[in-house]
Design an enzyme around this catalytic site. Structure first.
Site, PDB file in Angstrom:
ATOM      1  N   PHE A 171     102.562  13.359 -42.232  1.00 15.97           N
ATOM      2  CA  PHE A 171     103.607  13.510 -41.216  1.00 15.97           C
ATOM      3  C   PHE A 171     104.622  12.380 -41.220  1.00 15.97           C
ATOM      4  O   PHE A 171     105.706  12.512 -40.668  1.00 15.97           O
ATOM      5  CB  PHE A 171     102.969  13.621 -39.810  1.00 15.97           C
ATOM      6  CG  PHE A 171     102.586  12.286 -39.213  1.00 15.97           C
ATOM      7  CD1 PHE A 171     103.536  11.520 -38.543  1.00 15.97           C
ATOM      8  CD2 PHE A 171     101.296  11.782 -39.337  1.00 15.97           C
ATOM      9  CE1 PHE A 171     103.197  10.288 -38.000  1.00 15.97           C
ATOM     10  CE2 PHE A 171     100.953  10.549 -38.815  1.00 15.97           C
ATOM     11  CZ  PHE A 171     101.918   9.794 -38.140  1.00 15.97           C
ATOM     12  N   LYS A 195     102.758  22.141 -49.317  1.00 21.23           N
ATOM     13  CA  LYS A 195     102.201  22.329 -47.974  1.00 21.23           C
ATOM     14  C   LYS A 195     102.546  21.076 -47.169  1.00 21.23           C
ATOM     15  O   LYS A 195     101.875  20.056 -47.255  1.00 21.23           O
ATOM     16  CB  LYS A 195     100.681  22.512 -47.993  1.00 21.23           C
ATOM     17  CG  LYS A 195     100.201  23.016 -46.627  1.00 21.23           C
ATOM     18  CD  LYS A 195      98.855  22.480 -46.214  1.00 21.23           C
ATOM     19  CE  LYS A 195      98.841  21.160 -45.547  1.00 21.23           C
ATOM     20  NZ  LYS A 195      99.429  21.025 -44.224  1.00 21.23           N
ATOM     21  N   GLU A 198     101.586  19.891 -40.990  1.00 24.51           N
ATOM     22  CA  GLU A 198     101.771  20.882 -39.909  1.00 24.51           C
ATOM     23  C   GLU A 198     102.392  20.228 -38.680  1.00 24.51           C
ATOM     24  O   GLU A 198     102.803  20.905 -37.748  1.00 24.51           O
ATOM     25  CB  GLU A 198     100.424  21.541 -39.564  1.00 24.51           C
ATOM     26  CG  GLU A 198      99.350  20.630 -38.959  1.00 24.51           C
ATOM     27  CD  GLU A 198      98.596  19.771 -39.985  1.00 24.51           C
ATOM     28  OE1 GLU A 198      99.086  19.623 -41.132  1.00 24.51           O
ATOM     29  OE2 GLU A 198      97.525  19.238 -39.646  1.00 24.51           O
ATOM     30  N   SER A 248      95.897  10.518 -45.279  1.00 22.42           N
ATOM     31  CA  SER A 248      94.809   9.635 -44.843  1.00 22.42           C
ATOM     32  C   SER A 248      93.650   9.622 -45.841  1.00 22.42           C
ATOM     33  O   SER A 248      93.526  10.507 -46.691  1.00 22.42           O
ATOM     34  CB  SER A 248      94.291  10.116 -43.487  1.00 22.42           C
ATOM     35  OG  SER A 248      93.678  11.383 -43.652  1.00 22.42           O
ATOM     36  N   CYS A 303     103.046   3.846 -44.277  1.00 27.13           N
ATOM     37  CA  CYS A 303     101.919   3.408 -45.107  1.00 27.13           C
ATOM     38  C   CYS A 303     102.162   2.015 -45.648  1.00 27.13           C
ATOM     39  O   CYS A 303     101.247   1.336 -46.064  1.00 27.13           O
ATOM     40  CB  CYS A 303     101.695   4.369 -46.250  1.00 27.13           C
ATOM     41  SG  CYS A 303     103.058   4.372 -47.394  1.00 27.13           S
ATOM     42  N   GLU A 403      92.831   1.112 -40.199  1.00 28.17           N
ATOM     43  CA  GLU A 403      94.297   1.231 -40.271  1.00 28.17           C
ATOM     44  C   GLU A 403      94.753   1.705 -38.882  1.00 28.17           C
ATOM     45  O   GLU A 403      94.369   2.789 -38.448  1.00 28.17           O
ATOM     46  CB  GLU A 403      94.681   2.273 -41.329  1.00 28.17           C
ATOM     47  CG  GLU A 403      96.184   2.480 -41.437  1.00 28.17           C
ATOM     48  CD  GLU A 403      96.565   3.600 -42.417  1.00 28.17           C
ATOM     49  OE1 GLU A 403      95.821   4.577 -42.560  1.00 28.17           O
ATOM     50  OE2 GLU A 403      97.637   3.476 -43.016  1.00 28.17           O
TER      51      GLU A 403
HETATM   52  P1  NAD Z   1      96.530  13.341 -42.890  1.00 26.22           P
HETATM   53  O1  NAD Z   1      95.554  13.046 -43.960  1.00 26.22           O
HETATM   54  O2  NAD Z   1      96.031  13.641 -41.532  1.00 26.22           O
HETATM   55  O3  NAD Z   1      97.424  14.598 -43.329  1.00 26.22           O
HETATM   56  C1  NAD Z   1      97.967  14.684 -44.639  1.00 26.22           C
HETATM   57  C2  NAD Z   1      97.852  16.132 -45.117  1.00 26.22           C
HETATM   58  O4  NAD Z   1      96.476  16.473 -45.279  1.00 26.22           O
HETATM   59  C3  NAD Z   1      98.453  17.116 -44.136  1.00 26.22           C
HETATM   60  O5  NAD Z   1      99.215  18.058 -44.858  1.00 26.22           O
HETATM   61  C4  NAD Z   1      97.247  17.724 -43.452  1.00 26.22           C
HETATM   62  O6  NAD Z   1      97.445  19.072 -43.122  1.00 26.22           O
HETATM   63  C5  NAD Z   1      96.137  17.606 -44.483  1.00 26.22           C
HETATM   64  N1  NAD Z   1      94.831  17.327 -43.865  1.00 26.22           N
HETATM   65  C6  NAD Z   1      94.584  16.554 -42.780  1.00 26.22           C
HETATM   66  N2  NAD Z   1      93.273  16.498 -42.524  1.00 26.22           N
HETATM   67  C7  NAD Z   1      92.668  17.263 -43.452  1.00 26.22           C
HETATM   68  C8  NAD Z   1      91.299  17.586 -43.723  1.00 26.22           C
HETATM   69  N3  NAD Z   1      90.316  17.118 -42.966  1.00 26.22           N
HETATM   70  N4  NAD Z   1      91.041  18.380 -44.771  1.00 26.22           N
HETATM   71  C9  NAD Z   1      92.029  18.843 -45.541  1.00 26.22           C
HETATM   72  N5  NAD Z   1      93.342  18.573 -45.332  1.00 26.22           N
HETATM   73  C10 NAD Z   1      93.651  17.791 -44.313  1.00 26.22           C
HETATM   74  O7  NAD Z   1      97.568  12.122 -42.866  1.00 26.22           O
HETATM   75  P2  NAD Z   1      98.726  11.865 -41.806  1.00 26.22           P
HETATM   76  O8  NAD Z   1      98.115  11.434 -40.523  1.00 26.22           O
HETATM   77  O9  NAD Z   1      99.665  13.013 -41.814  1.00 26.22           O
HETATM   78  O10 NAD Z   1      99.477  10.629 -42.496  1.00 26.22           O
HETATM   79  C11 NAD Z   1      99.179   9.279 -42.215  1.00 26.22           C
HETATM   80  C12 NAD Z   1      98.310   8.681 -43.293  1.00 26.22           C
HETATM   81  O11 NAD Z   1      98.966   8.811 -44.558  1.00 26.22           O
HETATM   82  C13 NAD Z   1      98.084   7.192 -43.119  1.00 26.22           C
HETATM   83  O12 NAD Z   1      96.749   6.902 -43.428  1.00 26.22           O
HETATM   84  C14 NAD Z   1      99.026   6.562 -44.137  1.00 26.22           C
HETATM   85  O13 NAD Z   1      98.642   5.281 -44.588  1.00 26.22           O
HETATM   86  C15 NAD Z   1      98.947   7.560 -45.234  1.00 26.22           C
HETATM   87  N6  NAD Z   1     100.098   7.457 -46.111  1.00 26.22           N
HETATM   88  C16 NAD Z   1      99.908   6.878 -47.332  1.00 26.22           C
HETATM   89  C17 NAD Z   1     100.985   6.714 -48.193  1.00 26.22           C
HETATM   90  C18 NAD Z   1     100.795   6.063 -49.517  1.00 26.22           C
HETATM   91  O14 NAD Z   1     101.648   6.225 -50.384  1.00 26.22           O
HETATM   92  N7  NAD Z   1      99.706   5.329 -49.722  1.00 26.22           N
HETATM   93  C19 NAD Z   1     102.254   7.168 -47.799  1.00 26.22           C
HETATM   94  C20 NAD Z   1     102.401   7.766 -46.545  1.00 26.22           C
HETATM   95  C21 NAD Z   1     101.306   7.913 -45.712  1.00 26.22           C
END
Ligand code: NAD
Length: 520
Positions: A171, A195, A198, A248, A303, A403
């Site tokens: 997000f 994808k 959401e 994440s 991030c 984090e």
């Molecule tokens: P998230 O993992 O909750 O969501 C990312 C994607 O994964 C979404 O499309 C979501 O629908 C899907 N998802 C979420 N939970 C899931 C599950 N249990 N099973 C399968 N799919 C699932 O992450 P977020 O909260 O949207 O983003 C923040 C996180 O992203 C932070 O930890 C941040 O550090 C990380 N991030 C990392 C980088 C990098 O390059 N290292 C860049 C941006 C964000």
């Protein structure tokens, strides 16, 4: 929300609630070049994080819709891969122009759904646009190697597209991260299923519209929505050859494992805990200004946020000046012109951040700036928290281990540079890090010895421009091929090596070689 919806929420009468839901805009799927309404009965409410008003309902695509998207991407690949590289480059040139022309529109969607300030949202688009601009140079970057290996015999390599690839995005950068993925994948000749999160798919939907306008053919980019079921489909579907994931740890480790088990190539960038080292010889004003922006900008939901600082020796005396700078930041809706930071993405996220601050206090840290309990005028329902600073933090505290992903700066102290580097290298994450110093020797030692993907020297958020790649180390990455740059091209291609003999007269026509060749 419409008045009907507000009434429905207050009465919670099912019929009225259903009627109210019917009037809320619904995010569409984008498959085969068309924006289509999902037939699902599972909808995710997306609320403006500054007001809690419902912006849209996001569908969890049905299994039939997901299959349609994947089959369609596979079909589109057959013709797209046969187009010339210059044709695909032209589409990217047209796309980058359209993104530039629509930057404000995309930024508006980001601020509405995600909350960050408009100025920061423009930066989100710009950093993604730069990847599209770099993707326009792919004809030069994708060239293979060639060598005459023997008389009349040449060996050359060809980088071929993989087929259908998929992108699953977080997000916090709703434009930049999708743009790390589909433009490079498409220009190489792959088709791509995205994808988006959401929580804020609006920017991706605008990008899909712009891709269509740029003449990228139907099926070359498809967009599906949903949560875990959609992700499982992507990890399992036979047509999908590779998955790019950013998000994440929990989701990333799961996707990396499930996708890899199914024989897919997976690149996954995960969570972070980025440390900045402040040496006593650093330029004080530059350091404190940079640190304030990098710790609290985007409400800490980056991030690469510099969320942890290690003060070496006397530099800890600068803390009161850091607090003064942090206090001056204005927290409000991202649409307010003077806002420095907007709300957190959700009430749950706000609660989690507040809980982690409290855990720090309970475990013995000092809360020298407390941003909790903030009420923002005109936006009383928003998920707001002001900049917060915890000092005297120890590495076993929960606020250090987790984090936080909010505007919270966690401060530790160290006696020497070696001690500070040791703290960083013992942390499980290795996304980014930075040092502030005026000594070249100190900076060089740090860059050599620290274990992190991105290293900044007097630069707090050293996100590499797209001629490089976004790297990562240890717990911040799964898979070993990075996003964008040369590494991104490797990820979206497979290399074929051809050895060819072309000879007019065959002197050895009657001799069969049965042994491995040896040097003559
Ligand atoms: P998230 O993992 O909750 O969501 C990312 C994607 O994964 C979404 O499309 C979501 O629908 C899907 N998802 C979420 N939970 C899931 C599950 N249990 N099973 C399968 N799919 C699932 O992450 P977020 O909260 O949207 O983003 C923040 C996180 O992203 C932070 O930890 C941040 O550090 C990380 N991030 C990392 C980088 C990098 O390059 N290292 C860049 C941006 C964000």
């Amino acid at each position: 929300a419409t008045p009907a919806f507000k009434r429905a929420l207050s009465t919670s009468r099912p019929a009225l609630y259903a009627a109210a839901q019917a009037s809320i805009p619904r995010t569409k799927l984008f498959i085969n070049g068309e924006f289509i309404d999902s037939k699902t009965d599972k909808w995710i409410e997306l609320r403006n994080p500054a007001t809690q008003e419902i912006v849209t309902l996001v569908p969890e695509a049905t299994p039939e819709e997901l299959k349609y998207a994947a089959d369609n991407s596979a079909e589109a690949f057959k013709t797209w891969r046969k187009t010339s590289i210059l044709h695909r480059q032209r589409k990217m040139l047209d796309l980058q122009l359209l993104i530039r022309d629509n930057m404000d529109r995309i930024a508006h969607s980001i601020t509405l759904e995600q909350g960050k300030t408009l100025a920061d949202a423009r930066g989100d688009v710009l950093r993604g646009l730069q990847v599209v601009e770099a993707a326009c140079a792919v004809p030069h970057m994708i060239m293979g190697d060639t060598l005459e290996v023997a008389t009349d015999m040449d060996t050359y390599t060809i980088r071929e597209p993989l087929g259908v690839v998929a992108g699953i995005t977080p997000f916090n950068f709703p434009a930049m991260i999708p743009l790390w993925m589909f433009p490079l994948a498409n220009v190489i000749g792959n088709t791509c299923i995205l994808k988006p999160s959401e929580k804020d798919p609006g920017a991706t939907m605008i990008l899909a519209e712009l891709a269509q306008k740029a003449g990228i053919p139907a099926g070359v980019l498809n967009v599906v929505h949903g949560a875990r079921d959609t992700v499982n489909f992507i990890c399992d579907n036979e047509h999908i050859k590779a998955i790019s994931f950013v998000g994440s740890d929990q989701a990333g480790q799961y996707i990396h494992e499930r996708g890899s088990r199914n024989g897919k190539r997976v690149q996954a960038n995960l969570g972070a805990k980025n440390h900045g080292i402040i040496m006593p010889d650093a330029n004080k004003n530059h350091t404190l200004n940079q640190l304030t922006g990098a710790a609290f900008g985007a409400a800490g939901q980056r991030c690469m946020a510099l969320s942890t600082v290690v003060f070496v020796g006397e530099s800890k005396k600068w803390l009161p000046e850091l607090v003064e700078r942090a206090k001056k930041l204005k927290v409000s809706s991202g649409f307010e012109a003077d806002a420095d930071l907007g709300p957190l993405i959700s009430p749950e996220s706000l609660q989690r951040v507040e809980r982690l601050i409290e855990s720090g206090v309970k475990e013995g840290a000092s809360l020298i700036l407390d941003g909790r309990g903030l009420t923002v005028q005109k936006y009383e329902k928003g998920n707001f928290i002001g900049p917060s600073i915890l000092t005297d933090v120890k590495t076993d505290m929960e606020c250090y281990r987790e984090e936080i992903f909010g505007p919270v700066l966690v401060c530790l102290n160290a006696e020497t540079l070696d001690d500070a580097i040791d703290i960083i290298n013992k942390n499980p994450y290795g996304n980014g890090t930075a040092i502030f110093t005026q000594s070249g020797a100190t900076a060089r030692k740090f860059a050599n010895e620290v274990d992190a993907g991105q290293v900044g020297i007097n630069v707090p958020i050293p996100v590499p421009l797209p001629m490089f790649s976004f790297t990562g180390s240890r717990g911040s990455i799964r898979g070993d091929v990075n996003f964008y740059g040369k590494s991104g091209i490797s990820f979206y291609t497979s290399t074929k090596t051809v050895t060819a003999l072309w000879r007019h007269e065959d002197a050895d026509a009657h001799v069969s070689a049965v042994n491995m060749p040896t040097m003559k």
